[in-house]
Enzyme design. Structure first.
Site, short mmCIF file in Angstrom:
data_model
loop_
_atom_site.label_atom_id
_atom_site.label_comp_id
_atom_site.label_asym_id
_atom_site.label_seq_id
_atom_site.Cartn_x
_atom_site.Cartn_y
_atom_site.Cartn_z
N TYR A 1 0.85 -1.21 0.00
CA TYR A 1 0.00 0.00 0.00
C TYR A 1 0.88 1.25 0.00
O TYR A 1 0.72 2.13 -0.84
CB TYR A 1 -0.89 -0.04 1.23
N ASP A 2 1.84 1.28 0.95
CA ASP A 2 2.66 2.49 1.12
C ASP A 2 3.45 2.82 -0.14
O ASP A 2 3.48 3.96 -0.60
CB ASP A 2 3.66 2.31 2.28
N ASN B 1 -6.38 9.16 8.81
CA ASN B 1 -7.52 8.29 9.20
C ASN B 1 -8.86 9.04 9.22
O ASN B 1 -9.04 9.96 10.01
CB ASN B 1 -7.30 7.70 10.59
N VAL C 1 -12.20 1.80 13.42
CA VAL C 1 -13.49 2.43 13.74
C VAL C 1 -14.66 1.46 13.54
O VAL C 1 -15.46 1.27 14.47
CB VAL C 1 -13.69 3.76 12.96
N PHE D 1 -14.42 -1.21 16.40
CA PHE D 1 -14.77 -0.74 17.75
C PHE D 1 -16.27 -0.41 17.85
O PHE D 1 -16.92 -0.74 18.86
CB PHE D 1 -13.95 0.51 18.11
N TYR E 1 -5.17 -3.92 19.52
CA TYR E 1 -4.03 -4.62 18.93
C TYR E 1 -2.75 -4.02 19.51
O TYR E 1 -2.57 -2.80 19.48
CB TYR E 1 -4.02 -4.47 17.40
N GLY E 2 -1.84 -4.90 20.01
CA GLY E 2 -0.66 -4.39 20.69
C GLY E 2 -1.07 -3.91 22.07
O GLY E 2 -2.01 -4.44 22.67
N ARG F 1 -3.46 7.60 16.71
CA ARG F 1 -4.05 8.01 15.43
C ARG F 1 -4.79 9.32 15.69
O ARG F 1 -5.05 9.69 16.84
CB ARG F 1 -5.03 6.97 14.88
N PRO G 1 2.35 2.11 12.33
CA PRO G 1 2.88 3.38 12.82
C PRO G 1 2.59 3.59 14.31
O PRO G 1 1.46 3.39 14.76
CB PRO G 1 2.15 4.42 11.97
P1 NAD Z 1 -12.88 1.83 0.29
O1 NAD Z 1 -12.32 0.45 0.27
O2 NAD Z 1 -14.20 2.03 0.95
O3 NAD Z 1 -12.97 2.42 -1.17
C1 NAD Z 1 -12.08 2.10 -2.20
C2 NAD Z 1 -12.87 1.86 -3.47
O4 NAD Z 1 -11.96 1.61 -4.56
C3 NAD Z 1 -13.78 0.61 -3.35
O5 NAD Z 1 -15.08 0.93 -3.79
C4 NAD Z 1 -13.11 -0.40 -4.28
O6 NAD Z 1 -14.02 -1.34 -4.82
C5 NAD Z 1 -12.47 0.51 -5.33
N1 NAD Z 1 -11.36 -0.11 -6.05
C6 NAD Z 1 -10.24 -0.67 -5.50
N2 NAD Z 1 -9.44 -1.14 -6.49
C7 NAD Z 1 -10.08 -0.85 -7.67
C8 NAD Z 1 -9.76 -1.07 -9.04
N3 NAD Z 1 -8.65 -1.73 -9.40
N4 NAD Z 1 -10.60 -0.62 -9.99
C9 NAD Z 1 -11.74 0.03 -9.64
N5 NAD Z 1 -12.10 0.26 -8.37
C10 NAD Z 1 -11.28 -0.18 -7.39
O7 NAD Z 1 -11.77 2.75 1.00
P2 NAD Z 1 -11.80 4.30 1.36
O8 NAD Z 1 -11.53 4.44 2.81
O9 NAD Z 1 -13.02 4.94 0.79
O10 NAD Z 1 -10.51 4.82 0.59
C11 NAD Z 1 -10.62 5.51 -0.64
C12 NAD Z 1 -9.28 6.07 -1.05
O11 NAD Z 1 -8.81 6.97 -0.05
C13 NAD Z 1 -8.18 5.02 -1.23
O12 NAD Z 1 -7.37 5.38 -2.33
C14 NAD Z 1 -7.40 5.11 0.06
O13 NAD Z 1 -6.06 4.74 -0.12
C15 NAD Z 1 -7.53 6.59 0.40
N6 NAD Z 1 -7.36 6.84 1.84
C16 NAD Z 1 -8.38 6.59 2.72
C17 NAD Z 1 -8.19 6.83 4.07
C18 NAD Z 1 -9.29 6.64 5.09
O14 NAD Z 1 -9.04 6.88 6.28
N7 NAD Z 1 -10.51 6.26 4.73
C19 NAD Z 1 -6.94 7.30 4.53
C20 NAD Z 1 -5.93 7.50 3.61
C21 NAD Z 1 -6.16 7.29 2.26
N1 UDP Z 2 -6.54 -1.62 15.79
C1 UDP Z 2 -6.93 -2.11 17.02
N2 UDP Z 2 -8.03 -2.91 17.09
C2 UDP Z 2 -8.77 -3.24 15.99
C3 UDP Z 2 -8.37 -2.73 14.73
C4 UDP Z 2 -7.24 -1.92 14.67
O1 UDP Z 2 -6.30 -1.83 18.05
O2 UDP Z 2 -9.76 -4.00 16.14
C5 UDP Z 2 -5.37 -0.71 15.73
C6 UDP Z 2 -4.34 -1.02 14.65
O3 UDP Z 2 -3.37 -1.95 15.12
C7 UDP Z 2 -3.73 0.34 14.39
C8 UDP Z 2 -4.89 1.31 14.65
O4 UDP Z 2 -5.85 0.58 15.40
O5 UDP Z 2 -2.71 0.61 15.33
C9 UDP Z 2 -5.54 1.83 13.37
O6 UDP Z 2 -5.81 0.73 12.55
P1 UDP Z 2 -6.64 0.80 11.18
O7 UDP Z 2 -6.74 -0.60 10.67
O8 UDP Z 2 -7.91 1.53 11.37
O9 UDP Z 2 -5.77 1.67 10.16
P2 UDP Z 2 -4.28 2.25 10.07
O10 UDP Z 2 -4.34 3.59 10.67
O11 UDP Z 2 -3.32 1.34 10.79
O12 UDP Z 2 -4.03 2.27 8.60
#
Ligand code: NAD
Ligand code: UDP
Length: 319
Positions: free
Chosen positions: A150-151, A179, A193, A196, A209-210, A216, A279
């Protein structure tokens, strides 16, 4: 504007579609439903300004008609290996969405001379050695670690976006999302979220976890969408952090959720469930967003959780 948004059927994508339609734009949603859900868009299907294309962005993207903006949000987003929807269980698809998908979405922007906005992430900072994280920080990422699919895909996506900006003159933007939570998060993607809130609503102990000392900073979705919309309308090409700077440990967060929902079951510590490279501290420095976009979040954690919990209880069939 005619706006193409990839990942439209996901949590953030569906809220963005809604907002863009409210602002009077024409929206084309694109998704392959790998982690998203058509139900997230069901309320928009009768809107004459909305259309949808089922498509995997890793394959060449063709969209008929004129496009003025492309928002690339398609990517799995949860790290949790306990869920089939976590990116650790979708490693190749995650890298393809971030790499090939970003390339194809940039190609659409170039073909249409459209503006482009990339959904990047706080994960590009890895397990950060600087705190809070400013956009100028280069990050601390293990290139072969469990979270690297991902990163590194997102880091590549940022680099490719800047290459299209510098070499092809594409009008790009990069949002580094911290987040974010709210209604329409997948119940079973394993993020903290949804886990929980569901555990609290069921009267079960919340799984830490941990040791829960990791931190966050949680942003409510309406605040994030406002920041992203302002960034889209701005002319800022450098990355901008959007997130809520209120930092909390996961342990404190669990206690807060239990207090808000009224769950007497407490917590349970699951030391082995913590993912490698998780992280330890994460908090956005939002000075740039404040200065350039005049943006800062306005929804408190308590208000946000109160707005989110009814979505989960309805989906869980709890009155
Ligand atoms: P999500 O999983 O709800 O949404 C992602 C969407 O992308 C899904 O509908 C999935 O079906 C679609 N998708 C994935 N791969 C695809 C592909 N190859 N072709 C077409 N569609 C595809 O997740 P989200 O939380 O809504 O995240 C959306 C975006 O925001 C992502 O790029 C994620 O990395 C970024 N983001 C989200 C958060 C957060 O806290 N929610 C934080 C950082 C970055
Ligand atoms: N986490 C937790 N309990 C859970 C799910 C996640 O303690 O049931 C922790 C996880 O290890 C991380 C933080 O909550 O430290 C945030 O996790 P999340 O999966 O929401 O996303 P991240 O910020 O790590 O991408």
């Amino acid at each position: 504007m005619n706006i193409l948004i990839t990942g439209a059927a996901g949590f953030l994508g569906s809220h963005l579609c809604e907002r863009l339609l409210k602002e009077g734009h024409h929206v084309i949603g694109m998704d392959n439903f790998i982690t998203g859900n058509p139900e997230n868009l069901a309320h928009l299907t009768n809107n004459e300004n909305f259309s949808f294309i089922r498509h995997d962005v890793a394959n060449f993207i063709f969209v008929p008609g004129k496009i003025d903006a492309v928002l690339h949000f398609a990517s799995p987003a949860s790290p949790n290996p306990a869920s089939p929807f976590g990116y650790t269980n979708l490693p190749i698809q995650t890298m393809k969405a971030g790499a090939l998908g970003t390339h194809n979405a940039l190609g659409v922007a170039r073909a249409h001379n459209a503006r482009y906005l990339l959904a990047s992430t706080s994960e590009i900072y890895g397990d950060p050695l600087e705190h809070p994280q400013k956009e100028t920080y280069w990050g601390h990422v293990d290139p072969i670690g469990i979270r690297s699919v991902y990163d590194e895909a997102k880091r590549f996506a940022e680099a490719l976006t800047m290459a299209y900006h510098r070499y092809h003159g594409i009008d790009t933007r990069i949002v580094r999302i911290f987040n974010t939570y709210g209604p329409r998060m997948r119940l079973d993607d394993g993020r903290v979220v949804p886990n929980f809130i569901q555990q609290a609503l069921r009267g079960e102990p919340l799984t830490i976890y941990g040791d829960g000392s990791q931190t966050r900073s949680f942003c409510f979705v309406s605040d994030l969408v406002e920041g992203i919309y302002r960034l889209l309308l701005s002319d800022e090409h450098d990355p901008v952090n959007i997130g809520n700077p209120t930092e909390t440990s996961i342990l404190e967060f669990a206690k807060t959720i239990n207090a808000i929902i009224g769950n007497p079951a407490g917590i349970v510590i699951k030391p082995d469930m913590r993912l490698g490279d998780d992280p330890q501290r994460r908090q956005p420095d939002i000075t740039r967003a404040k200065r350039i976009l005049d943006w800062s979040p306005s929804v408190s954690l308590e208000e946000g959780i109160r707005k989110t919990a009814p979505y989960f209880s309805a989906k869980m069939g709890i009155a």
